[in-house]
Write an enzyme that holds these catalytic residues in place. Sequence first.
Site, short mmCIF file in Angstrom:
data_model
loop_
_atom_site.label_atom_id
_atom_site.label_comp_id
_atom_site.label_asym_id
_atom_site.label_seq_id
_atom_site.Cartn_x
_atom_site.Cartn_y
_atom_site.Cartn_z
N GLY A 25 0.83 -1.19 0.00
CA GLY A 25 0.00 0.00 0.00
C GLY A 25 0.86 1.25 0.00
O GLY A 25 2.03 1.21 -0.39
N CYS A 26 0.32 2.34 0.46
CA CYS A 26 1.03 3.61 0.47
C CYS A 26 2.32 3.50 1.27
O CYS A 26 2.32 3.08 2.42
CB CYS A 26 0.14 4.69 1.08
SG CYS A 26 0.92 6.31 1.19
N PHE A 27 3.43 3.89 0.65
CA PHE A 27 4.72 3.74 1.34
C PHE A 27 4.88 4.68 2.53
O PHE A 27 5.77 4.52 3.34
CB PHE A 27 5.91 3.86 0.39
CG PHE A 27 5.90 5.02 -0.57
CD1 PHE A 27 5.23 6.22 -0.31
CD2 PHE A 27 6.58 4.91 -1.78
CE1 PHE A 27 5.26 7.27 -1.20
CE2 PHE A 27 6.61 5.97 -2.69
CZ PHE A 27 5.94 7.15 -2.39
#
Length: 205
Positions: A25-27
């Site tokens: 997902g979003c880093f």
Amino acid sequence: MDSFDLSKHYDDDGPHQARAIFAGGCFWCMVEPFETKPGIIAVISGYTGGHMDNPTYEQVVGGYTGHVEAVEIIFDTTIWSYAELVELYWQLTDPTDEFGQMADRGSNYRPVIFVANEEQRQIAERSKQNLATFGKYKRPIVTAIEPTSVFWPAENFHQQFYQKNPRRYKKLKSARKQFLAFQHIQTKLWRGLKRSQKKSNNDIK
């Protein structure tokens, strides 16, 4: 903002250093859980697995490059094993969602373990199989295991986001934790129901 020091990304690994690359997902939410642990030398946000050189955040999010957001973790092998990092990775992600993670939707957010060699592949495959066998999740484990490709560090704004934007990060982290906790509760209820049904069937016999 001061430029993030990317020298560790480009340096050769020392005798007791290795790398792991995970997409979950979003880093923004994948750095702090690793970076704050002793024995982690560096965690770099970036893009990998795509077909374009030097992709930008806007291109990746737009789905034009085939990349996923990921983190490159450089770790001390005298303190961490690759298998231990994989186990931590499972705790931070939803391995049953192949189309994103939590509120992050799209192929650029899909969960992937990128393996650098056959040893990492075997460890990741074995860990994934153990997770499936344990029955912790109601749905199949779909996290991909793929060979590493070029890892492109993200723009400075995205590096160590949890330090630069603590309030926003706190909300994102809380939302992810709540989602995973709710998912685990659902799974426990499902497993309990299955055990009850099995016991009832045995009693009838």
